[in-house]
Motif scaffolding. Structure first.
Motif, PDB file in Angstrom:
ATOM      1  N   ASP A  66     -11.706  64.753 -33.783  1.00  0.00           N
ATOM      2  CA  ASP A  66     -10.476  64.125 -34.292  1.00  0.00           C
ATOM      3  C   ASP A  66      -9.409  64.092 -33.199  1.00  0.00           C
ATOM      4  N   ARG A  67      -9.226  65.224 -32.522  1.00  0.00           N
ATOM      5  CA  ARG A  67      -8.199  65.295 -31.481  1.00  0.00           C
ATOM      6  C   ARG A  67      -8.543  64.395 -30.292  1.00  0.00           C
ATOM      7  N   ILE A  68      -9.837  64.294 -29.973  1.00  0.00           N
ATOM      8  CA  ILE A  68     -10.260  63.415 -28.880  1.00  0.00           C
ATOM      9  C   ILE A  68      -9.835  61.981 -29.161  1.00  0.00           C
ATOM     10  N   TYR A  69     -10.063  61.525 -30.384  1.00  0.00           N
ATOM     11  CA  TYR A  69      -9.715  60.148 -30.730  1.00  0.00           C
ATOM     12  C   TYR A  69      -8.214  59.955 -30.940  1.00  0.00           C
ATOM     13  N   GLN A  70      -7.486  61.057 -31.080  1.00  0.00           N
ATOM     14  CA  GLN A  70      -6.022  60.991 -31.140  1.00  0.00           C
ATOM     15  C   GLN A  70      -5.391  61.148 -29.759  1.00  0.00           C
ATOM     16  N   GLY A  71      -6.230  61.450 -28.758  1.00  0.00           N
ATOM     17  CA  GLY A  71      -5.730  61.638 -27.401  1.00  0.00           C
ATOM     18  C   GLY A  71      -5.126  63.002 -27.153  1.00  0.00           C
ATOM     19  N   THR A  72      -5.484  63.998 -27.998  1.00  0.00           N
ATOM     20  CA  THR A  72      -4.919  65.348 -27.830  1.00  0.00           C
ATOM     21  C   THR A  72      -6.011  66.419 -27.835  1.00  0.00           C
ATOM     22  N   PRO A  73      -7.031  66.284 -26.993  1.00  0.00           N
ATOM     23  CA  PRO A  73      -8.117  67.277 -26.993  1.00  0.00           C
ATOM     24  C   PRO A  73      -7.631  68.631 -26.493  1.00  0.00           C
ATOM     25  N   GLU A  74      -8.344  69.699 -26.890  1.00  0.00           N
ATOM     26  CA  GLU A  74      -7.933  71.051 -26.513  1.00  0.00           C
ATOM     27  C   GLU A  74      -8.975  71.822 -25.719  1.00  0.00           C
ATOM     28  N   THR A  75     -10.206  71.361 -25.686  1.00  0.00           N
ATOM     29  CA  THR A  75     -11.269  72.091 -25.001  1.00  0.00           C
ATOM     30  C   THR A  75     -11.645  71.370 -23.705  1.00  0.00           C
ATOM     31  N   LEU A  81     -14.131  64.214 -22.333  1.00  0.00           N
ATOM     32  CA  LEU A  81     -14.614  63.097 -23.153  1.00  0.00           C
ATOM     33  C   LEU A  81     -13.511  62.123 -23.543  1.00  0.00           C
ATOM     34  N   ALA A  82     -12.304  62.592 -23.786  1.00  0.00           N
ATOM     35  CA  ALA A  82     -11.236  61.730 -24.295  1.00  0.00           C
ATOM     36  C   ALA A  82     -10.989  60.493 -23.420  1.00  0.00           C
ATOM     37  N   PRO A  83     -10.848  60.635 -22.091  1.00  0.00           N
ATOM     38  CA  PRO A  83     -10.628  59.422 -21.283  1.00  0.00           C
ATOM     39  C   PRO A  83     -11.832  58.485 -21.279  1.00  0.00           C
ATOM     40  N   VAL A  84     -13.028  59.029 -21.473  1.00  0.00           N
ATOM     41  CA  VAL A  84     -14.235  58.196 -21.534  1.00  0.00           C
ATOM     42  C   VAL A  84     -14.227  57.377 -22.827  1.00  0.00           C
ATOM     43  N   VAL A  85     -13.893  58.033 -23.926  1.00  0.00           N
ATOM     44  CA  VAL A  85     -13.789  57.340 -25.215  1.00  0.00           C
ATOM     45  C   VAL A  85     -12.781  56.193 -25.116  1.00  0.00           C
ATOM     46  N   ALA A  86     -11.642  56.471 -24.477  1.00  0.00           N
ATOM     47  CA  ALA A  86     -10.600  55.450 -24.358  1.00  0.00           C
ATOM     48  C   ALA A  86     -11.007  54.319 -23.413  1.00  0.00           C
ATOM     49  N   ALA A  87     -11.611  54.666 -22.285  1.00  0.00           N
ATOM     50  CA  ALA A  87     -11.945  53.651 -21.274  1.00  0.00           C
ATOM     51  C   ALA A  87     -13.061  52.730 -21.733  1.00  0.00           C
ATOM     52  N   TYR A  88     -14.059  53.296 -22.432  1.00  0.00           N
ATOM     53  CA  TYR A  88     -15.231  52.507 -22.816  1.00  0.00           C
ATOM     54  C   TYR A  88     -15.227  52.117 -24.295  1.00  0.00           C
ATOM     55  N   HIS A  89     -14.173  52.503 -25.013  1.00  0.00           N
ATOM     56  CA  HIS A  89     -14.046  52.157 -26.434  1.00  0.00           C
ATOM     57  C   HIS A  89     -15.287  52.595 -27.226  1.00  0.00           C
ATOM     58  N   LEU A  90     -15.649  53.856 -27.065  1.00  0.00           N
ATOM     59  CA  LEU A  90     -16.844  54.365 -27.742  1.00  0.00           C
ATOM     60  C   LEU A  90     -16.581  54.466 -29.244  1.00  0.00           C
ATOM     61  N   GLY A 129     -27.856  56.944 -27.668  1.00  0.00           N
ATOM     62  CA  GLY A 129     -28.117  55.698 -26.955  1.00  0.00           C
ATOM     63  C   GLY A 129     -27.075  54.639 -27.253  1.00  0.00           C
ATOM     64  N   LEU A 130     -26.690  54.533 -28.509  1.00  0.00           N
ATOM     65  CA  LEU A 130     -25.669  53.552 -28.888  1.00  0.00           C
ATOM     66  C   LEU A 130     -24.331  53.867 -28.228  1.00  0.00           C
ATOM     67  N   LEU A 131     -24.002  55.156 -28.113  1.00  0.00           N
ATOM     68  CA  LEU A 131     -22.767  55.545 -27.434  1.00  0.00           C
ATOM     69  C   LEU A 131     -22.804  55.214 -25.945  1.00  0.00           C
ATOM     70  N   CYS A 132     -23.989  55.267 -25.363  1.00  0.00           N
ATOM     71  CA  CYS A 132     -24.113  55.028 -23.922  1.00  0.00           C
ATOM     72  C   CYS A 132     -24.094  53.543 -23.553  1.00  0.00           C
ATOM     73  N   LEU A 133     -24.373  52.666 -24.495  1.00  0.00           N
ATOM     74  CA  LEU A 133     -24.436  51.240 -24.172  1.00  0.00           C
ATOM     75  C   LEU A 133     -23.164  50.726 -23.498  1.00  0.00           C
ATOM     76  N   PRO A 134     -21.969  51.044 -24.022  1.00  0.00           N
ATOM     77  CA  PRO A 134     -20.764  50.552 -23.325  1.00  0.00           C
ATOM     78  C   PRO A 134     -20.631  51.107 -21.911  1.00  0.00           C
ATOM     79  N   ILE A 135     -21.096  52.320 -21.698  1.00  0.00           N
ATOM     80  CA  ILE A 135     -21.033  52.911 -20.356  1.00  0.00           C
ATOM     81  C   ILE A 135     -21.990  52.186 -19.417  1.00  0.00           C
ATOM     82  N   PHE A 136     -23.133  51.771 -19.931  1.00  0.00           N
ATOM     83  CA  PHE A 136     -24.087  51.009 -19.122  1.00  0.00           C
ATOM     84  C   PHE A 136     -23.617  49.566 -18.911  1.00  0.00           C
ATOM     85  N   GLY A 137     -22.623  49.127 -19.678  1.00  0.00           N
ATOM     86  CA  GLY A 137     -22.120  47.763 -19.555  1.00  0.00           C
ATOM     87  C   GLY A 137     -22.934  46.752 -20.319  1.00  0.00           C
TER      88      GLY A 137
END
Length: 285
Positions: A66-75, A81-90, A129-137
């Motif tokens: 939840d915090r990752i997708y809110q941009g406030t991760p703690e670990t 992971l948070a910037p990856v989620v934002a950059a690749y729209h996972l 695999g589905l999460l990795c597709l945007p990273i693979f382009g």
């Protein structure tokens, strides 16, 4: 949970290490971030000393998600992971499905049919695999179908390879109706009894895993951008070769591939793609 270690890249002993080397550095960092989250979620259940502890551990990572997708991760894992989620729209839905799959490992999981097992493999493998597709382009329905089938092929191979280790944890992933069909009892599996019935059962499991690998390869829409999962698929097919050659001696010692074998598979796969003529749509991309 070993959060700091889980955020590290896979070691050379991992079947993923050499496949990931063909990626660009930013892609590799992104894949490692996704891998790290998957690993700590899995560890939250595997390393828990009770059902309640496993559920609490998963809840911790669900809240961190939840915090990752809110941009406030703690670990450390979340911060990677948070910037990856934002950059690749996972898509969040794939992480949610993943956590549901990991939750299925709590207790002593059993699957009556292959259909039930397929729901589990989708959640713990195809979602990755589905999460990795945007990273693979890569995007689109064809790539998604490929990711689902490739995830199934890899997880079925894992289930075969790890049948002894899983049984030691009280887990049986082989469908119970298939154990019954091959006249191999659940108690035999838990006791690591290698019998002719076990060999017939595992031969059937290996054939089905190979068919899944073949279906995935046939669905491959972009060999260059999806080189990583293809290397992983070929590595796991080589693992099936080793299992079959051993006579399905899965209770004797872990069946593994040498690092040189995995490196050779990655290198020959990479060279094959580099030397192949790009498809028309790839030339325009």
């Amino acid at each position: 949970m070993i959060v700091a270690d889980a955020a590290k890249p896979p070691s050379r002993a991992s079947n993923f290490h050499y496949a990931f080397l063909v990626l660009s550095r930013p892609q590799r960092r992104a894949i490692h971030a996704v891998y790290g989250f998957c690993r700590v979620a899995d560890d939250a259940v595997d390393h828990a000393d009770s059902v309640d502890a496993a559920r609490a551990g998963l809840l911790t990572w669900r809240r961190e998600l939840d915090r990752i997708y809110q941009g406030t991760p703690e670990t450390p894992v979340g911060l990677r992971l948070a910037p990856v989620v934002a950059a690749y729209h996972l898509p969040r839905e794939h992480f949610d499905e993943l956590l549901l799959g990991v939750a299925m490992d709590i207790g002593r999981p059993r699957y009556q049919t292959f259909e039930e097992l397929s729901r589990y493999t989708y959640r713990v493998a195809s979602t990755v695999g589905l999460l990795c597709l945007p990273i693979f382009g890569v995007g689109g329905d064809a790539a998604q179908r490929y990711a689902v089938e490739r995830g199934l092929s890899l997880q079925l191979t894992n289930i075969i390879r790890d049948v002894k280790a899983d049984a030691a944890m009280g887990r049986i992933y082989l469908p119970l109706d298939e154990l019954a069909a091959f006249e191999y009892a659940e108690d035999d599996l838990l006791a690591s009894r290698h019998t002719p019935a076990f060999e017939r059962l595992m031969a059937f499991q290996c054939r089905r895993a190979r068919e899944a690998h073949q279906r995935a390869q046939a669905l491959l829409p972009d060999p260059r951008r999806l080189l990583v999962p293809e290397i992983m698929g070929r590595t796991y097919e080589a693992l099936l070769d080793r299992i079959e050659t051993s006579g399905y001696r899965l209770f004797d010692k872990p069946v593994r591939l040498a690092a040189s074998t995995k490196a050779a598979i990655a290198l020959t796969s990479w060279a094959g793609v580099r030397l192949a003529r790009p498809a028309p749509h790839q030339e325009r991309s």
